[in-house]
Design an enzyme around this catalytic site. Structure first.
Site, PDB file in Angstrom:
ATOM      1  N   HIS A 169     -20.845  -2.014  47.323  1.00  0.00           N
ATOM      2  CA  HIS A 169     -19.274  -2.103  48.079  1.00  0.00           C
ATOM      3  C   HIS A 169     -19.112  -3.552  48.909  1.00  0.00           C
ATOM      4  CE1 HIS A 169     -19.303   2.165  47.053  1.00  0.00           C
ATOM      5  NE2 HIS A 169     -18.202   1.345  45.563  1.00  0.00           N
ATOM      6  N   ASP A 205     -20.692  13.444  39.407  1.00  0.00           N
ATOM      7  CA  ASP A 205     -21.757  12.787  38.997  1.00  0.00           C
ATOM      8  C   ASP A 205     -23.175  13.468  39.014  1.00  0.00           C
ATOM      9  OD1 ASP A 205     -19.697  11.123  39.742  1.00  0.00           O
ATOM     10  OD2 ASP A 205     -20.049  10.540  41.736  1.00  0.00           O
ATOM     11  N   HIS A 259     -15.862   9.978  34.571  1.00  0.00           N
ATOM     12  CA  HIS A 259     -14.635   9.608  34.295  1.00  0.00           C
ATOM     13  C   HIS A 259     -13.511   9.521  33.283  1.00  0.00           C
ATOM     14  CE1 HIS A 259     -15.459   6.894  38.377  1.00  0.00           C
ATOM     15  NE2 HIS A 259     -15.644   8.188  37.849  1.00  0.00           N
ATOM     16  N   ASP A 300     -21.803  -2.496  52.266  1.00  0.00           N
ATOM     17  CA  ASP A 300     -22.800  -2.378  51.740  1.00  0.00           C
ATOM     18  C   ASP A 300     -23.282  -3.558  52.660  1.00  0.00           C
ATOM     19  OD1 ASP A 300     -22.826  -0.163  51.646  1.00  0.00           O
ATOM     20  OD2 ASP A 300     -22.445  -0.436  49.106  1.00  0.00           O
ATOM     21  N   ASP A 353     -14.953  15.394  40.415  1.00  0.00           N
ATOM     22  CA  ASP A 353     -15.867  14.365  39.796  1.00  0.00           C
ATOM     23  C   ASP A 353     -17.285  14.896  39.859  1.00  0.00           C
ATOM     24  OD1 ASP A 353     -16.991  12.510  38.642  1.00  0.00           O
ATOM     25  OD2 ASP A 353     -16.291  10.169  40.418  1.00  0.00           O
ATOM     26  N   GLU A 386     -12.667  -0.341  36.732  1.00  0.00           N
ATOM     27  CA  GLU A 386     -13.371   0.906  36.560  1.00  0.00           C
ATOM     28  C   GLU A 386     -11.972   2.103  36.261  1.00  0.00           C
ATOM     29  OE1 GLU A 386     -16.653   2.285  39.355  1.00  0.00           O
ATOM     30  OE2 GLU A 386     -16.527   4.125  38.082  1.00  0.00           O
ATOM     31  N   GLU A 407     -17.380   4.565  33.356  1.00  0.00           N
ATOM     32  CA  GLU A 407     -18.033   5.638  34.287  1.00  0.00           C
ATOM     33  C   GLU A 407     -18.420   7.143  33.155  1.00  0.00           C
ATOM     34  OE1 GLU A 407     -18.071   6.278  38.005  1.00  0.00           O
ATOM     35  OE2 GLU A 407     -18.620   8.216  37.939  1.00  0.00           O
TER      36      GLU A 407
HETATM   37  C1  XLS Z   1     -17.050   5.644  41.569  1.00  0.00           C
HETATM   38  C2  XLS Z   1     -17.395   4.912  42.248  1.00  0.00           C
HETATM   39  C3  XLS Z   1     -16.765   3.715  42.957  1.00  0.00           C
HETATM   40  C4  XLS Z   1     -17.123   2.734  41.959  1.00  0.00           C
HETATM   41  C5  XLS Z   1     -17.444   1.305  42.169  1.00  0.00           C
HETATM   42  O1  XLS Z   1     -17.097   6.145  40.969  1.00  0.00           O
HETATM   43  O2  XLS Z   1     -18.388   6.145  42.864  1.00  0.00           O
HETATM   44  O3  XLS Z   1     -17.710   4.126  43.732  1.00  0.00           O
HETATM   45  O4  XLS Z   1     -18.117   3.226  41.107  1.00  0.00           O
HETATM   46  O5  XLS Z   1     -15.998   1.327  43.369  1.00  0.00           O
HETATM   47 MG    MG Z   2     -18.084   5.130  39.357  1.00  0.00          MG
END
Ligand code: XLS
Ligand code: MG
Length: 344
Positions: free
Chosen positions: A51, A250, A213, A54, A248, A174, A210
């Site tokens: 990001h 992950d 998502h 970062d 979400d 995204e 993703e």
């Molecule tokens: C969302 C993420 C995010 C993006 C990039 O899924 O965690 O950080 O992938 O901004």
């Molecule tokens: Mg992501």
């Protein structure tokens, strides 16, 4: 179309986390950024996802920003790491409380555009061409709060501003259907690709998909990937997993639905994903219960899962698959895939 190419793997530093969630504070110490960077090679990864903040804090004086970014680039070069994607974090600052590009406040929209452009400048210093737009807060809690049609136009204008700011940058939308918003304005890969074609440069407008998502949108990630691949617009992925329609998650790749993960590897490998420099990106959270000393295992485990599934994909007899397809023997094909997944 059997393939033998190799893959490059990436993740973002936010994937090594303290375990904080909306219901509780951190349960593990924060790993220092420099230490996170040292983990990549050890875990078998080749590149980082960033990001903007970062790279450098947003409020750092202008004079220091690019200098700091160049210093970080040197650290990465020394580690042998490349920057796969960079994304502006447009969802934490108070200016983005009502959305970023779609905020009802003109000053806040300007903040978002300024920040988006600065992120392009950072991408240049990091020698990164992939600019990811996860439009976290571009949506609504109630339909009447904003004009959705105007909002879509504002997102398109912002996307164009980024493309026009640097002739070499590519924008990867995204999509995510919900969370933190009740409803996103561009909820699916199909929406993103539709908008990509309307930008000032469709050849530099694509997507990052993703897995979780797509699943949250009720769609199959492998089919979403195939759709984007057909359009030649799949330029990055965030592989992970998701156990049904809830928050979400992950999760570790393949940990909730092994076959769904297998299908993603199948479609990527058979389409030659990676041959033009695309990387296998992960976006995975460790479980809150995980101890600090284990707080990178979800990443190496997900990479292990990808490579194990890749072996299975490549071991499946394609001639047999084609024969079963031709004869419409899908019951047999089904069992063949299940057996391959069980190693039998
Ligand atoms: C969302 C993420 C995010 C993006 C990039 O899924 O965690 O950080 O992938 O901004
Ligand atoms: Mg992501």
């Amino acid at each position: 179309m059997s393939s033998t190419h190799t893959y490059r793997f990436t993740f973002g530093p936010w994937n090594i986390s303290t375990g904080a969630d909306p219901f509780g504070p951190p349960v593990r110490p924060e790993m220092a950024f420099a230490e996170k960077i040292r983990q990549y090679k050890k875990l078998g990864f080749d590149g980082v996802q960033f990001h903007d903040d970062d790279v450098v804090a947003y409020d750092l004086p202008e004079s220091e920003k690019m200098k700091k970014a160049a210093e970080l680039k040197k650290v990465l070069d020394d580690e042998g790491l490349f920057v796969e994607i960079i994304a502006p974090r447009l969802w934490e600052d108070p200016h983005t409380a009502d959305g970023a590009f779609t905020s009802n406040c003109p000053k806040d929209r300007q903040y978002a555009l300024d920040r988006a452009k600065r992120c392009v400048d950072l991408a240049k210093v990091m020698d990164c061409k992939n600019y990811v737009l996860w439009l976290a807060r571009e949506g609504s809690y109630i339909r009447e709060a904003k004009c959705a049609k105007t909002a879509v136009g504002r997102i398109a204008d912002a996307w164009n501003t980024i493309l026009e700011h640097d002739p070499e940058i590519r924008v990867l939308g995204e999509a995510k259907p919900n969370e933190p918003m009740d409803q996103a304005y561009l909820p699916t890969v199909g929406h993103m690709i539709g908008l990509a074609y309307k930008t000032v440069d469709p050849s530099r407008s694509g997507v990052l998909i993703e897995s979780a998502h797509s699943i949250l949108a009720g769609l199959d990630p492998a089919d979403d990937m195939a759709y984007a691949l057909w359009h030649e617009k799949l330029w990055s992925v965030h592989l992970n997993d998701q156990n049904g329609l809830k928050y979400d998650q992950d999760k570790t790749f393949g940990s909730a639905d092994l076959r769904r993960a297998f299908d993603q590897v199948w479609v990527l490998d058979k389409s030659g994903y990676g041959k033009n420099g695309e990387a296998v990106g992960l976006d995975i959270k460790a479980m809150r219960a995980t101890k600090y000393e284990d707080s990178t295992k979800h990443l190496s485990n997900s990479r292990t899962m990808f490579l194990a599934l890749l072996e299975i994909v490549r071991s499946v007899d394609e001639a047999k698959v084609n024969e079963l397809r031709d004869n419409r023997q899908y019951e047999d094909l089904d069992l063949m895939i299940l057996k391959a997944l069980m190693g039998r």
